[in-house]
Scaffold this motif. Structure first.
Motif, PDB file in Angstrom:
ATOM      1  N   LYS A  11       0.829  -1.211   0.000  1.00  0.00           N
ATOM      2  CA  LYS A  11       0.000   0.000   0.000  1.00  0.00           C
ATOM      3  C   LYS A  11       0.863   1.261   0.000  1.00  0.00           C
ATOM      4  O   LYS A  11       0.578   2.207  -0.728  1.00  0.00           O
ATOM      5  CB  LYS A  11      -0.911  -0.015   1.231  1.00  0.00           C
ATOM      6  CG  LYS A  11      -1.924   1.087   1.270  1.00  0.00           C
ATOM      7  CD  LYS A  11      -2.842   0.910   2.484  1.00  0.00           C
ATOM      8  CE  LYS A  11      -3.875   2.005   2.546  1.00  0.00           C
ATOM      9  NZ  LYS A  11      -4.768   1.827   3.700  1.00  0.00           N
ATOM     10  N   LYS A  12       1.942   1.268   0.800  1.00  0.00           N
ATOM     11  CA  LYS A  12       2.818   2.438   0.898  1.00  0.00           C
ATOM     12  C   LYS A  12       4.146   2.254   0.180  1.00  0.00           C
ATOM     13  O   LYS A  12       4.627   3.169  -0.472  1.00  0.00           O
ATOM     14  CB  LYS A  12       3.108   2.756   2.364  1.00  0.00           C
ATOM     15  CG  LYS A  12       1.896   3.155   3.163  1.00  0.00           C
ATOM     16  CD  LYS A  12       2.268   3.406   4.606  1.00  0.00           C
ATOM     17  CE  LYS A  12       1.031   3.734   5.420  1.00  0.00           C
ATOM     18  NZ  LYS A  12       1.351   3.947   6.828  1.00  0.00           N
ATOM     19  N   ARG A  13       4.743   1.073   0.351  1.00  0.00           N
ATOM     20  CA  ARG A  13       6.070   0.771  -0.192  1.00  0.00           C
ATOM     21  C   ARG A  13       5.988  -0.490  -1.030  1.00  0.00           C
ATOM     22  O   ARG A  13       5.213  -1.393  -0.728  1.00  0.00           O
ATOM     23  CB  ARG A  13       7.049   0.426   0.943  1.00  0.00           C
ATOM     24  CG  ARG A  13       7.762   1.463   1.612  1.00  0.00           C
ATOM     25  CD  ARG A  13       8.583   0.863   2.775  1.00  0.00           C
ATOM     26  NE  ARG A  13       8.008  -0.306   3.419  1.00  0.00           N
ATOM     27  CZ  ARG A  13       7.049  -0.262   4.331  1.00  0.00           C
ATOM     28  NH1 ARG A  13       6.530   0.865   4.712  1.00  0.00           N
ATOM     29  NH2 ARG A  13       6.593  -1.380   4.870  1.00  0.00           N
ATOM     30  N   ASP A  33       8.489   4.090  -3.062  1.00  0.00           N
ATOM     31  CA  ASP A  33       7.139   4.472  -2.658  1.00  0.00           C
ATOM     32  C   ASP A  33       6.183   3.960  -3.729  1.00  0.00           C
ATOM     33  O   ASP A  33       6.425   4.155  -4.927  1.00  0.00           O
ATOM     34  CB  ASP A  33       7.011   5.992  -2.544  1.00  0.00           C
ATOM     35  CG  ASP A  33       7.762   6.548  -1.350  1.00  0.00           C
ATOM     36  OD1 ASP A  33       7.917   5.820  -0.355  1.00  0.00           O
ATOM     37  OD2 ASP A  33       8.186   7.710  -1.425  1.00  0.00           O
TER      38      ASP A  33
END
Length: 139
Positions: A11-13, A33
């Motif tokens: 989701k983020k990384r 990212d």
């Protein structure tokens, strides 16, 4: 010979791994990212020959899709539409984070280093790719 690239999509990384040019060994490439993943891969594939991309399919132990599955499928659809010349395949990623932590422990990494989530994502991508390559050799 072109490389194979793998993605542990988060989701983020997102962790990335790639084979050597002879497709013998998988190694970590980077953690990026997730918001910049598409551009990173577009730039990377413009510089390096990539035969295909393997993306971890997030499944629960029961085999049902996990909460990250729709995000992965959206990315896959976007990639196929924009870059049809580089196929992208789903590959079961169950337990890769657990295996990544185990590999880090077995490799002697200290506890603080093992808390580095970016490193865990990159190691997970490497495990996905190595497992994919092993499954191809068995066939």
């Amino acid at each position: 010979m072109p490389r194979i690239l793998s993605i542990d999509y988060g989701k983020k990384r997102t962790g990335l791994a790639v084979t050597d040019p002879l497709q013998i060994i998988a190694g970590g490439l980077a953690t990026v990212d997730t918001a910049s993943l598409f551009q990173f891969l577009t730039d990377y594939t413009a510089k390096e020959q990539v035969e295909r991309i393997i993306i971890g399919e997030p499944l629960q132990p029961s085999g049902q899709p996990s909460e990250n599955h729709p995000r992965v499928m959206s990315f896959v659809g976007r990639w196929k539409k924009s870059h049809p010349e580089i196929p992208i395949e789903l590959y079961d990623e169950r337990y890769t984070s657990v295996l990544a932590h185990r590999a880090m422990i077995d490799g002697g990494l200290k506890k603080m280093a093992r808390r580095n989530k970016a490193l865990v994502d990159e190691v997970s991508a490497t495990i996905i790719l190595q497992d994919y390559m092993e499954s191809r050799r068995r066939l």
